[in-house]
Design an enzyme around this catalytic site. Structure first.
Site, PDB file in Angstrom:
ATOM      1  N   HIS A  83      18.534  -5.814  14.375  1.00 13.03           N
ATOM      2  CA  HIS A  83      19.271  -4.617  13.784  1.00 13.03           C
ATOM      3  C   HIS A  83      20.684  -4.524  14.953  1.00 13.03           C
ATOM      4  CE1 HIS A  83      20.135  -0.918  12.019  1.00 13.03           C
ATOM      5  NE2 HIS A  83      19.922  -0.199  13.280  1.00 13.03           N
ATOM      6  N   LYS A 135      31.028   7.358   5.483  1.00 15.30           N
ATOM      7  CA  LYS A 135      30.496   8.570   5.516  1.00 15.30           C
ATOM      8  C   LYS A 135      30.905   9.276   6.478  1.00 15.30           C
ATOM      9  CE  LYS A 135      26.365   6.867   5.910  1.00 15.30           C
ATOM     10  NZ  LYS A 135      24.833   6.643   6.370  1.00 15.30           N
ATOM     11  N   ALA A 147      15.059   4.421   2.595  1.00  9.86           N
ATOM     12  CA  ALA A 147      16.081   4.188   1.510  1.00  9.86           C
ATOM     13  C   ALA A 147      16.999   5.359   0.969  1.00  9.86           C
ATOM     14  CB  ALA A 147      15.387   3.680   0.049  1.00  9.86           C
TER      15      ALA A 147
END
EC number: 2.7.6.1
Length: 313
Positions: A131, A193, A225
């Site tokens: 990650h 965003k 999700a």
């Protein structure tokens, strides 16, 4: 005679079986279970003295059980005189806790896990799409982080999408998405965003013209999700013809399956670094690719002291 031996716990035995099939060797014999009080028990059922041992064990849910299985197995192999122990962790759990934001009173759990794996005698770690790349620096032992992108790119090419565009679902994933777009020779889009005012919902700004395009969202993992589903909605609202998502790790926790089924996302494509739940397998919008050939080749190269980076040139 080869000294390489591959073992697995209970986290993802199907992936381990696929890997040894690629390597043309049998899966090692180890018993991993629990005592009546829930403690992990393990016993190696064959001689590993002087062997080059690989333990395939993603630390996915149940995260703590799978992590403890890996730690206890590693200790058993060390005490049984294995010459080298490599932890093959296709999905590295606790990776999202890799810093202290603004001196908050929180743990850096990725560092804690790195210390645990090192202290039990693991000599090397092999991961897939960490990650955060900086987690490699938490270890005092070698870490090879291989990429799932070749598997994803091959599948994208096989689908023969028309008017294709790769899209990063957030600013943090731009490097990953750009690499995929470059491999395919297609345009890159970015979703930015931002929260315009306090107590207002996030606004998704689309960087790039997605009108009439087949958009593919690329990320390292899909958890609930939510991000992917909101991104798909924003892309469709801006005129995208179809929206697919390609992610290496199918964490799929909480209401992930429900979110996907209720979204405008056309399909989610993942790999088998983490086994799919029954609900995920039953979801017609989720398709899983096999990453075993890539993992097997990395294992073979490590055992033969060959270059890992050469796999991705």
């Amino acid at each position: 005679m080869s000294k390489m031996m591959v073992f697995t716990g209970n986290a993802n035995p199907d992936l381990a079986r696929r890997v040894v099939r690629q390597l043309h060797i049998p899966l090692g014999d180890v018993s991993v279970g629990k005592f009546s009080d829930g403690e992990i028990s393990t016993e190696i059922n064959e001689n590993v003295r002087g062997k080059d041992v690989f333990i395939i064990q993603p630390t996915c849910a149940p995260t703590n059980d799978n992590l403890m299985e890996l730690v206890v197995m590693a200790d058993a192999f060390r005490r049984s005189s294995a010459s080298r122990i490599t932890a093959v962790i296709p999905y590295f759990g606790y990776a999202r806790q890799d810093r202290r934001p603004r001196s908050a009173r929180v743990a850096i759990s990725a560092k804690v896990v790195a210390d645990m794996l090192t202290v039990v005698g693991i000599d090397r770690v092999l991961t897939v799409d960490l990650h955060a790349d900086q987690i490699q620096g938490f270890f005092d032992i070698p870490v090879d982080n291989i990429y799932g992108s070749p598997v994803l790119v091959d599948d994208i090419e096989d689908q023969r999408f028309e008017n294709l565009m790769i899209v990063s679902p957030d600013i943090g994933g731009v490097v990953r998405a750009r690499a995929v777009a470059k491999s395919l020779g297609v345009d890159l889009g970015i979703i930015d965003k931002r929260r315009e005012k306090a107590n207002h919902s996030e606004v998704m700004h689309i960087i790039g013209d997605v009108e009439g395009r087949t958009c593919i969202l690329v990320d390292d993992m899909v958890d609930t999700a939510g991000t992917l589903c909101h991104a798909a909605k924003a892309l469709k609202e801006h005129g995208a013809a179809k929206v697919f998502a390609y992610c290496t790790h199918p964490v799929l926790s909480g209401r992930a399956i429900e979110n996907i089924e209720n979204s405008v996302l056309d399909e989610l494509v993942v790999t088998n670094t983490i086994p799919l739940s029954a609900a995920a397998q039953a979801c017609s919008r989720i398709r899983q690719l096999d990453i075993a050939p890539v993992v097997a080749e990395a294992v073979r190269r490590i055992s033969n002291e060959e270059s890992i980076s050469a796999m991705f040139r």
